[in-house]
Scaffold this motif. Structure first.
Motif, short mmCIF file in Angstrom:
data_model
loop_
_atom_site.label_atom_id
_atom_site.label_comp_id
_atom_site.label_asym_id
_atom_site.label_seq_id
_atom_site.Cartn_x
_atom_site.Cartn_y
_atom_site.Cartn_z
N PHE A 14 16.40 3.70 -6.54
CA PHE A 14 14.94 3.76 -6.40
C PHE A 14 14.79 5.27 -5.94
O PHE A 14 15.09 5.52 -4.60
CB PHE A 14 14.26 2.81 -5.45
N THR A 15 14.07 6.23 -6.78
CA THR A 15 14.24 7.48 -6.35
C THR A 15 12.80 7.77 -6.64
O THR A 15 11.94 7.65 -7.31
CB THR A 15 14.84 8.47 -7.37
N THR A 16 12.42 8.69 -5.12
CA THR A 16 10.92 8.86 -5.01
C THR A 16 10.97 10.14 -3.97
O THR A 16 12.10 10.76 -3.48
CB THR A 16 10.47 7.87 -4.11
N GLU A 17 9.73 10.83 -3.95
CA GLU A 17 9.71 12.13 -3.14
C GLU A 17 9.69 11.61 -1.64
O GLU A 17 9.43 10.51 -1.29
CB GLU A 17 8.56 12.70 -3.57
N PRO A 18 10.08 12.71 -0.70
CA PRO A 18 10.15 12.33 0.75
C PRO A 18 8.76 11.61 0.97
O PRO A 18 7.73 11.91 0.49
CB PRO A 18 10.40 13.69 1.46
N ILE A 19 8.76 10.66 2.02
CA ILE A 19 7.62 9.79 2.42
C ILE A 19 7.01 10.52 3.49
O ILE A 19 6.00 9.81 3.94
CB ILE A 19 8.22 8.64 2.98
N HIS A 20 7.10 11.65 3.80
CA HIS A 20 6.60 12.43 4.90
C HIS A 20 5.05 12.57 4.78
O HIS A 20 4.22 12.18 5.69
CB HIS A 20 6.99 13.88 5.03
N SER A 21 4.54 13.02 3.32
CA SER A 21 3.02 13.00 3.05
C SER A 21 2.60 11.79 3.22
O SER A 21 1.25 11.68 3.54
CB SER A 21 3.04 13.93 1.98
N GLU B 174 0.97 -1.45 0.09
CA GLU B 174 0.01 -0.11 0.00
C GLU B 174 0.95 1.21 -0.12
O GLU B 174 0.56 2.23 0.60
CB GLU B 174 -0.88 -0.09 1.16
N LEU B 175 1.90 1.17 -0.80
CA LEU B 175 2.75 2.26 -0.94
C LEU B 175 2.65 2.92 -2.17
O LEU B 175 3.17 2.73 -3.34
CB LEU B 175 4.22 1.80 -0.57
N ASP B 176 1.58 3.64 -2.42
CA ASP B 176 1.18 4.51 -3.75
C ASP B 176 2.00 5.83 -3.90
O ASP B 176 1.54 6.77 -3.37
CB ASP B 176 -0.52 4.68 -3.58
N ILE B 177 2.98 5.58 -4.19
CA ILE B 177 4.00 6.65 -4.62
C ILE B 177 4.76 6.53 -5.97
O ILE B 177 5.03 5.54 -6.64
CB ILE B 177 5.36 6.50 -3.63
N PRO B 178 4.79 7.71 -6.53
CA PRO B 178 5.47 7.94 -7.78
C PRO B 178 7.00 7.55 -7.55
O PRO B 178 7.70 7.99 -6.66
CB PRO B 178 5.29 9.09 -8.47
N TYR B 179 7.79 7.07 -8.62
CA TYR B 179 9.31 6.63 -8.45
C TYR B 179 9.85 6.44 -9.80
O TYR B 179 9.32 6.40 -10.79
CB TYR B 179 9.22 5.51 -7.57
N ARG B 180 11.07 6.46 -9.58
CA ARG B 180 11.96 6.38 -10.94
C ARG B 180 13.02 5.40 -10.28
O ARG B 180 13.58 5.32 -9.46
CB ARG B 180 12.64 7.73 -11.37
N SER C 212 11.85 15.68 -7.92
CA SER C 212 12.28 17.11 -7.35
C SER C 212 13.62 17.25 -6.84
O SER C 212 14.21 16.11 -6.62
CB SER C 212 10.97 17.59 -6.61
N ALA C 213 13.83 18.44 -6.39
CA ALA C 213 15.19 18.55 -5.81
C ALA C 213 14.98 17.88 -4.32
O ALA C 213 16.24 17.56 -4.07
CB ALA C 213 15.36 20.00 -5.65
N ARG C 214 13.81 17.67 -3.69
CA ARG C 214 13.71 17.12 -2.42
C ARG C 214 13.64 15.57 -2.57
O ARG C 214 13.75 14.83 -1.44
CB ARG C 214 12.47 17.73 -1.74
N ALA C 215 13.77 15.04 -3.73
CA ALA C 215 13.43 13.51 -3.93
C ALA C 215 14.73 12.91 -3.20
O ALA C 215 16.06 13.44 -2.97
CB ALA C 215 13.38 13.03 -5.25
N LYS C 216 14.39 11.63 -2.49
CA LYS C 216 15.30 10.70 -1.89
C LYS C 216 15.46 9.57 -2.72
O LYS C 216 14.78 9.00 -3.24
CB LYS C 216 15.02 10.49 -0.51
N THR C 217 16.84 9.10 -2.58
CA THR C 217 17.12 7.95 -3.48
C THR C 217 17.70 6.72 -2.69
O THR C 217 18.24 7.07 -1.57
CB THR C 217 18.61 7.99 -4.45
N TYR C 218 17.28 5.49 -2.61
CA TYR C 218 17.41 4.57 -1.86
C TYR C 218 18.22 3.50 -3.12
O TYR C 218 17.61 3.13 -4.16
CB TYR C 218 16.21 3.63 -1.46
#
Length: 510
Positions: A236-243, A179-185, A216-222
Motif C-alpha cells: 500500500f503506497t501513499t504520500e506521507p500522512i503528515h498533511s 475518514e482517511l481520504d488519501i490517494p494510494y496505489r 512521489s519520491a516522498r511516498a511511503k509504502t506499507y
C-alpha cells in the motif's frame, strides 16, 4: 501614617511583575507546543496503525466474501463446508489442523481442533512462566487473530485464489469509514525462489488504487503479507500522512491558537495596566509635590501680610494696609482656584453633577478674562480677540466655560518666552461654535500631544519645572468640554507654539 497611606505610597514593582508575567506566558506557550507536538506524533502513529489494520480487515472481509461465494456454489456444484471442529462441550482446544479433502463432488475444508477435556491436564500442561510470557505481551489476541487469519488462507486459497479487485474495493470502503481520504496505489505481489534457491523473484500480480495517482519520491509504502511465509503480500503506497494528520488536528490547532491569542492579549493588557498604573502613581506624586508647593507659597505670603497688619502696625498706614489686604486677597484667590478645580473634577464623577447652560454672548466672558490675565501676568502680555460675527453667542454653563478659556489663556502665557502673544478667535462653523486659543510659545513635542489631557500629566522639561502647575488644567478643560457635548483638539510643534480648538454645539440639551 495609616495603612491606607502606606498602600497609597507603595510603588508597584512593575519590572519583576512584568518579568513573571512574560515567563509565565512563555511557559504556557512551551507547554502548549509540547502537548501539540506529542499529540501530532500520537496521531501519526494511530493513523499508520489504522492503515495497517485496514489492510488486515479488508483481507479478512475478502475471505468472508469468498467463503460466502463458495457456499453459494455448493448449492449448484455439490457441498463445500468449512468446519472449525468446535462444539459447546469442548472445554479447551490445544491445537488446530486444517485438512482439505475431496469427496466426490464435495470439497471439505475441515479445521480440526484437538480437544482436551481434562482440566487438570490443562493446568499441568501450562507452566507459570509460559502464562506470564503470554499475558505479559501486548496485542496477544490480535497476533492470534492474525495467525488464525493466515491459517484460513492456507486452506481457502487452494480452492479459490484471493480476489484482488474485491480486496481493493473493501480497502477503499474501510479507508472511507476511517475518514482517511488519501490517494494510494495498491500492488499485489508474489515472492518466491527457485528450487535450488539460486535466486529470488518477485511477480507483480496486479496494480490498483486511486485513478491517476503517481507516487512521489516522498511516498511511503506499507506492507501486508497474508501467508505464513510472507510470500504473498499487498503493498500500500501513499504520500506521507503528515498533511492528513494536520487536517485532522485543524480544530484542536485552531482552538489552541485562539486560547494562546486570548492569553497573550490578557497578559499584554495586564502589563499595560501595570505600566499605566505606575505612570499614574508617578503623576500623583508629582501632583502632590506641586500642590504642596503651590499651596504653601500663597499661605506663607498671606500669613506674612496678615502678620504685618496685626503685629507690626502696618494697618496704621492706609496705603500699606490696602496693599497687604490685596496681597492676602490675591493669595487666597489663588488657593481657592486650586481648590475649585479639584472640587469640580471630583463633582464631575458624581451622578448629581449638573451643568447649568444658558445662552450668552461669547464676548461677555472673554473681555473680563483678557483684563484679568493682563493684570496678574508677571511678563508683558498682548491678547487679541476676533469674533465672527461680533455678536457670536454660545449655549453653555457660563462658569465652567469661563474656567475652560481661563485655563487655556493661563497656559498660553506661562509657556511663552518673553512677551506672550495670545490670539483668541471665535467663529460659527455650521451647527457648531469653534473657540481657538493660540500662542507662540515653546510648543509641545509630538510624542507628548496624546497625553496633555491626561489627569496629573505635565509635559516633562527635565528635573526642574520652570512653570509651576498641577497637571489638572487641561484635564479639566477636556472633561468639561465633553460634558458640554463638545470636543477639544490641540495642534503644536516644538518652538512653534500651541493651538487649542474647542468645538461646541450651538444648542446643548441636558
Amino acid at each position: 501614617m495609616g495603612e491606607g497611606s502606606k498602600f497609597a505610597s507603595m510603588k508597584l514593582p512593575s519590572k519583576p511583575i512584568a518579568l513573571v508575567v512574560v515567563l509565565s506566558l512563555a511557559a504556557i506557550f512551551a507547554y502548549q507546543a509540547y502537548w501539540l507536538v506529542n499529540l501530532y506524533h500520537t496521531q501519526c502513529r494511530e493513523t499508520e496503525h489504522d492503515l495497517t489494520e485496514a489492510l488486515r480487515l479488508s483481507d479478512y472481509n475478502e475471505i468472508i466474501l469468498r467463503v460466502d461465494r463458495l457456499d453459494q456454489d455448493s448449492t449448484q456444484h455439490g457441498e463445500v463446508s468449512v468446519s472449525a471442529g468446535y462444539n459447546n462441550t469442548t472445554p479447551y482446544v490445544e491445537s488446530r489442523t486444517i485438512i482439505t479433502e475431496q469427496r466426490g463432488d464435495s470439497t471439505i475444508i475441515n479445521l480440526q481442533q484437538q480437544e482436551v477435556k481434562d482440566t487438570a491436564a490443562i493446568d499441568a500442561s501450562l507452566h507459570t512462566d509460559d502464562m506470564d510470557f503470554l499475558f505479559g505481551r501486548k496485542n496477544t489476541m490480535q497476533e492470534l487473530a492474525g495467525y488464525f487469519q493466515r491459517g484460513l488462507h492456507v486452506g481457502l486459497d487452494i480452492i479459490r485464489d484471493p480476489d484482488f479487485q474485491t480486496y481493493d474495493s473493501l480497502l477503499r470502503d474501510e479507508l472511507r469509514r476511517l475518514e482517511l481520504d488519501i490517494p494510494y496505489r495498491l500492488t499485489y505481489l508474489h515472492r518466491g525462489t527457485k528450487t535450488d534457491s539460486s535466486y529470488t523473484y518477485v511477480d507483480t500480480l496486479g496494480i490498483r488504487g486511486t485513478a491517476g495517482y503517481i507516487p512521489s519520491a516522498r511516498a511511503k509504502t506499507y506492507e501486508y503479507s497474508y501467508d505464513l511465509h510472507d510470500k504473498w503480500l499487498y503493498l500500500f503506497t501513499t504520500e506521507p500522512i503528515h498533511s492528513l494528520v494536520i487536517r485532522q488536528m485543524a480544530g484542536i490547532l485552531a482552538t489552541s491558537a485562539v486560547i494562546l491569542l486570548v492569553l497573550g492579549f490578557s497578559f499584554w493588557y495586564l502589563i499595560r495596566i501595570l505600566l499605566r498604573q505606575r505612570t499614574l502613581e508617578e503623576m500623583k506624586d508629582d501632583f502632590t509635590n506641586n500642590m504642596t508647593h503651590e499651596l504653601k507659597t500663597p499661605i506663607a505670603v498671606a500669613y506674612a501680610a496678615n502678620d504685618a497688619l496685626l503685629n507690626f502696625g502696618a494697618d496704621a498706614d492706609g496705603e500699606k494696609r490696602t496693599r497687604y489686604l490685596r496681597i492676602c486677597q490675591e493669595q487666597l484667590a489663588r488657593s481657592g482656584g486650586l481648590v475649585e478645580q479639584i472640587l469640580s473634577l471630583s463633582m464631575e464623577r458624581r451622578k448629581t453633577f449638573r451643568l447649568h447652560p444658558e445662552t450668552f454672548p461669547v464676548a461677555d466672558i472673554l473681555a473680563p478674562l483678557v483684563e484679568e490675565h493682563k493684570l496678574k501676568a508677571d511678563k508683558p502680555v498682548r491678547i487679541s480677540v476676533r469674533l465672527t460675527p461680533p455678536g457670536l453667542t454660545v449655549t453653555a454653563d457660563r462658569t465652567h466655560l469661563t474656567n475652560i478659556v481661563s485655563n487655556l489663556i493661563d497656559n498660553a502665557i506661562k509657556y511663552s518666552n518673553g512677551q506672550a502673544e495670545v490670539e483668541i478667535e471665535g467663529r460659527k462653523e455650521g451647527e457648531t461654535i469653534a473657540l481657538t486659543v493660540q500662542d507662540h510659545g515653546i510648543g509641545i513635542p509630538k510624542d507628548k500631544l496624546a497625553h496633555v489631557f491626561d489627569k496629573f500629566y505635565r509635559v516633562p522639561t527635565g528635573n526642574l519645572h520652570e512653570v509651576k502647575g498641577y497637571g489638572l488644567g487641561l484635564y479639566y478643560v477636556k472633561t468639561m468640554v465633553e460634558r458640554h457635548g463638545g470636543t477639544v483638539e490641540v495642534e503644536s510643534e516644538p518652538g512653534g507654539g500651541s493651538k487649542f480648538i474647542i468645538k461646541l454645539r450651538m444648542e446643548n440639551e441636558e
